[in-house]
Design a protein around this motif. Structure first.
Motif, mmCIF file in Angstrom:
data_model
loop_
_atom_site.group_PDB
_atom_site.id
_atom_site.type_symbol
_atom_site.label_atom_id
_atom_site.label_comp_id
_atom_site.label_asym_id
_atom_site.label_seq_id
_atom_site.Cartn_x
_atom_site.Cartn_y
_atom_site.Cartn_z
ATOM 1 N N ASP A 11 16.110 -15.703 2.511
ATOM 2 C CA ASP A 11 15.600 -16.589 3.570
ATOM 3 C C ASP A 11 14.364 -17.343 3.074
ATOM 4 N N ASP A 15 7.917 -16.174 -1.032
ATOM 5 C CA ASP A 15 8.086 -15.028 -1.934
ATOM 6 C C ASP A 15 9.539 -14.872 -2.356
ATOM 7 N N ASP A 16 10.468 -15.360 -1.524
ATOM 8 C CA ASP A 16 11.878 -15.411 -1.944
ATOM 9 C C ASP A 16 12.037 -16.338 -3.145
ATOM 10 N N ASN A 40 12.724 -16.229 7.650
ATOM 11 C CA ASN A 40 11.375 -16.820 7.631
ATOM 12 C C ASN A 40 11.326 -18.100 8.463
ATOM 13 N N ILE A 125 17.042 -9.932 0.512
ATOM 14 C CA ILE A 125 15.572 -10.061 0.571
ATOM 15 C C ILE A 125 15.149 -10.817 1.834
ATOM 16 N N GLY A 126 15.973 -10.738 2.838
ATOM 17 C CA GLY A 126 15.705 -11.306 4.167
ATOM 18 C C GLY A 126 16.304 -10.358 5.206
ATOM 19 N N ASN A 167 11.663 -8.151 7.810
ATOM 20 C CA ASN A 167 13.114 -8.266 7.584
ATOM 21 C C ASN A 167 13.907 -7.325 8.489
ATOM 22 N N ASP A 236 9.363 -9.839 -2.091
ATOM 23 C CA ASP A 236 10.764 -9.925 -2.522
ATOM 24 C C ASP A 236 10.937 -9.669 -4.010
HETATM 25 CA CA CA Z 1 12.472 -12.958 2.245
#
Ligand code: CA
Ligand code: RIB
Length: 306
Positions: A11, A15-16, A40, A125-126, A167, A236
């Protein structure tokens, strides 16, 4: 050395973006597919950001758009952390829309997993909405998934409510489905994300390192995941770091459940370190990180980018 096949569900999110850079330029990883999820910021924005990043990185990875809302609760938003666009701070070129598949992320994941010769590692990672729907629609995929290495949760306090990490909080029902999937799970939560820090001097080093470092330097000027002087949190990147250098982490095998019903703690990961709930372990939880070694690893990996 065979490369580890992975699907990243994301998302972006500043940081993603950093975690994607590291994953896409590391020779040990074979990023088969990137799927996007409301988190996000909204689904259209996170998808646009993913495509803009791939254009910037000059990487031709298929992208599939996923869930635009959580399973049950109303969407949350973290534009206060990542900016209105979800990736404020850098003026990216327009993306290559041809990378965007015309099928839903869940169907794209199903196809990629079932057609893969090797077992796939999922790297969410979301929020976990897409992963939960995948397991409900196509439970057969579990036969060809090696493990899930996710950024989310916390053994302690939260970063979006008193006790919940973003998350998980964004879609707690989805998280409940994923943590009860029976698949091997590695949880890289706030316990390590809040120690995986980048400081102003590191950001200055990134600025002249390469194109990617310079882009990240500019994103960091807008990123509110931590404070610049006390360190920006590379949440992430911890999930990607576990894939590539697991000995950075101290882990414990334990039972994790998700609070769904409590007024103040909905979305909290209940990490039963002392076994009070007498349940079978269902996750390897990262409880600490070697912060100095992480920083070295982080800078080395950004250096590998374009
Ligand atoms: Ca994320
Ligand atoms: O709590 C941190 C997580 O929430 C990270 O994945 C960040 O990108 C946001 O999605």
């Amino acid at each position: 050395m065979s490369r580890k096949p992975i699907i990243i569900d994301t998302d972006p999110g500043i940081d993603d973006a950093v975690a994607l850079a590291i994953a896409l330029f590391n020779e040990e990883l074979d990023v088969r597919l990137i799927t996007t999820v409301n988190g996000n910021v909204g689904l259209e924005k996170v998808t646009y950001n993913t495509l803009r990043l791939l254009k910037f990185f000059d990487k031709q990875i298929p992208v599939a758009k996923g869930a635009s809302t959580p399973l049950i609760k109303d969407p949350v938003d973290a534009s206060n952390v990542h900016g209105e666009t979800g990736m404020d701070g850098y003026d990216f070129e327009e993306p290559d829309e041809s990378l965007l598949l015309d099928e839903h992320a869940v169907n794209a994941m199903h196809k990629e997993i079932m057609n893969s010769q090797e077992k796939i590692t999922l790297v969410p990672i979301g929020p976990l909405t897409n992963i939960a729907v995948l397991f409900k629609l196509y439970p057969e995929v579990k036969e060809n998934i090696a493990e899930i290495v996710l950024m989310g949760g916390s053994t302690g306090r939260g970063n979006v409510t008193v006790m919940a990490e973003f998350n998980i909080y964004a879609d707690p029902e989805a998280a409940k489905i994923v943590f009860s999937s029976g698949l091997p799970i590695v949880m890289a939560g706030l316990d390590v994300g809040q120690k995986a820090l980048v400081y102003p001097e590191d950001s200055e080093e990134l600025k002249d390192m390469n194109d990617t470092g310079n882009m990240i330097y500019h994103l960091f000027k807008k990123y509110r995941g931590g404070s610049f002087n006390k360190g920006l949190k590379m949440y992430d990147s911890c999930a990607v770091a576990y894939l590539l250098k697991p000995n950075l982490f101290e882990t414990v095998d334990t039972y994790v459940d998700i609070e769904l019903n409590a007024e103040f703690t909905k979305g909290a990961t209940i990490v039963d370190l002392k076994g009070y709930l007498k349940q079978q372990n269902n996750a390897k939880v990262c409880i600490d990180i070697d912060a100095d070694e992480f920083k070295k690893w982080f800078m080395e990996n950004i250096k590998k980018c374009k």
